[in-house]
Scaffold this motif. Structure first.
Motif, PDB file in Angstrom:
ATOM      1  N   THR A  66       4.844   1.007  -7.199  1.00 38.82           N
ATOM      2  CA  THR A  66       4.302   1.624  -6.106  1.00 38.82           C
ATOM      3  C   THR A  66       2.977   1.294  -5.400  1.00 38.82           C
ATOM      4  O   THR A  66       3.089   0.980  -4.231  1.00 38.82           O
ATOM      5  N   TYR A  69       3.481  -2.032  -3.548  1.00 40.16           N
ATOM      6  CA  TYR A  69       4.087  -2.077  -2.185  1.00 40.16           C
ATOM      7  C   TYR A  69       3.516  -1.090  -1.071  1.00 40.16           C
ATOM      8  O   TYR A  69       3.680  -1.242   0.119  1.00 40.16           O
ATOM      9  N   ASP A  70       2.533  -0.330  -1.645  1.00 35.87           N
ATOM     10  CA  ASP A  70       1.656   0.507  -0.812  1.00 35.87           C
ATOM     11  C   ASP A  70       0.769  -0.182  -0.177  1.00 35.87           C
ATOM     12  O   ASP A  70       0.519  -0.223   1.187  1.00 35.87           O
ATOM     13  N   THR A  96      11.785  -1.811  -0.265  1.00 32.83           N
ATOM     14  CA  THR A  96      11.139  -0.768   0.363  1.00 32.83           C
ATOM     15  C   THR A  96      11.414  -0.278   1.584  1.00 32.83           C
ATOM     16  O   THR A  96      11.285   0.759   2.087  1.00 32.83           O
TER      17      THR A  96
END
Length: 406
Positions: A66, A69-70, A96
């Motif tokens: 996470t 991808y953030d 995503t």
């Protein structure tokens, strides 16, 4: 630059991404396998800024991606730099539902400052850093664990080199004033629609002659069926059936399941197995394409004809000359199909007649088509001359035979 050991824990990844979130840009690369699967399997992610670099193991037990991808899809403050990044972006989109943004691709950027159409990464590194990349790990099975130190070093090198090359390319772009040329190209790369996999649109990728609504309706149905079969089994679509086999089935549909044994590209077992039964049901249930769905009769403008083809050839010559003159990849200025459409009389919605392309190349291309531009040889070199700028010729003196008697 600090090189981290292979990151396999969620905490180490979160800490890395927190630091990288403060950078102006990050260089990104991925290693993946897709030979035996429908969806590409992400096996390694490499990332670097100017201070540190790391390889991240997405296959590590329990790792939470996470924070990565953030950083890539939610953080608009950090520029994401790729080289030939289409497949990398596709993988991130699959994970995503979004694409990295803002984005910069060094392969595309090289088209604006050189005549390189699709420069490979090795050549990029050699030309900018005078380094030769060890290609020994190119054919690594990245899904196998453990990865060797040599494999990890090879992978991280992709982003450590890229993080050094990007500022150099950016400086060259700023010097030439061509950075704005690339805005549209980078936005295209980041457009999610390029990576959205809609099975109902799969038929459009298959070459099939004609515009017969019944045939194309069957092609649409069986192409969608193949996508769903391949997704369900997570195998490459070609393992179900090849494109040419689908086109053959659409054009010459079997009357009964036993006839599938005669179709080139299908195994004998399809004549009585379940997948053959599902294919026959798909063909039977297909509907003709509506008028709105049919491909246009002239997808590339009006037919060229012999004279139009000659004009298109002249336009391609003009493109080659202009590309050489300003040291830009011809493909960035225009594509062959655009030139053919211009030669055929199309004027609307052509990229070469809009924006910077119009100023750099499009207006001259239009002038050539309209007879306002000519080719000439001067000092052994081919050049372009605007007819309006040419020296006017002195009319010949009338002879007595031409004179009208008074």
């Amino acid at each position: 630059m600090k090189i981290h050991p292979l990151i396999t824990s969620s905490q180490d990844l979160a800490d890395l991404c927190a630091r990288l979130a403060k950078a102006d840009f990050v260089a990104v690369d991925t290693e993946f396998m897709r030979e035996n699967t429908y969806w590409p399997e992400l096996c390694l992610v490499q990332i670097a800024d100017t201070n540190e670099a790391a390889a991240i193991d997405p296959l590590a037990d329990g790792i939470d991606l996470t924070p990565l991808y953030d950083l890539l899809v939610n953080n608009e403050e950090v520029l994401k730099v790729f080289h030939a990044g289409g497949q990398d972006v596709e993988i991130i989109f699959n994970a995503t539902g979004r694409t990295p943004h803002p984005i910069f691709d060094t392969q595309i950027a090289m088209m604006a400052i050189s005549q390189s159409e699709q420069i490979g990464y090795s050549n990029l590194v050699e030309s900018w850093l005078n380094l030769t990349i060890d290609k020994g790990a190119r054919f690594t099975d990245w899904s196998r664990r453990p990865l060797t130190e040599r494999q990890i070093d090879y992978a991280i090198g992709d982003v450590t080199h890229l993080s050094k090359i990007f500022p150099k390319i950016l400086k060259r772009l700023m010097k030439t004033g061509r950075g704005s040329w690339l805005n549209e190209e980078m936005e295209k790369l980041a457009d999610p629609e390029n990576y959205r996999n809609d099975p109902t649109e799969a038929w459009k990728r298959i070459k099939a002659p004609g515009r017969n609504p019944q045939m194309l309706g069957r092609l649409k149905a069986i192409a969608e069926w193949r996508e769903m079969e391949a997704q369900g089994k997570n195998i490459p679509r070609g393992r179900i059936a090849r494109d040419e086999t689908l086109a053959d089935l659409a054009g010459h549909p079997p009357k009964q399941q036993a006839d599938l044994a005669k179709v080139r590209g299908l195994s004998q077992g399809w004549k009585d197995n379940e997948i053959g039964k599902r294919l026959m049901a798909t063909i039977a249930g297909s509907q003709p394409l509506s008028d709105d769905e049919l491909p246009p009769r002239t997808p590339r403008g009006a037919p060229l004809g012999k004279e139009g083809a000659l004009v298109a050839d002249l336009l391609k010559l003009l493109l080659k000359i202009r590309s050489r003159e300003i040291d830009v990849a011809a493909r960035l200025l225009s594509r062959s199909d655009e030139l053919e459409m211009l030669a055929a009389g199309v004027r609307k919605n052509l990229p070469i007649l809009q924006g910077w392309r119009h100023d750099v190349f499009g207006q001259d291309a239009l002038d050539l088509v309209e007879g306002k531009l000519a080719f000439a040889v001067e000092n052994g070199k081919l050049k372009m001359t605007h007819v309006d700028d040419a020296e006017p010729t002195t009319p010949a003196t009338e002879t007595s035979e031409d004179q009208t008697p008074s």
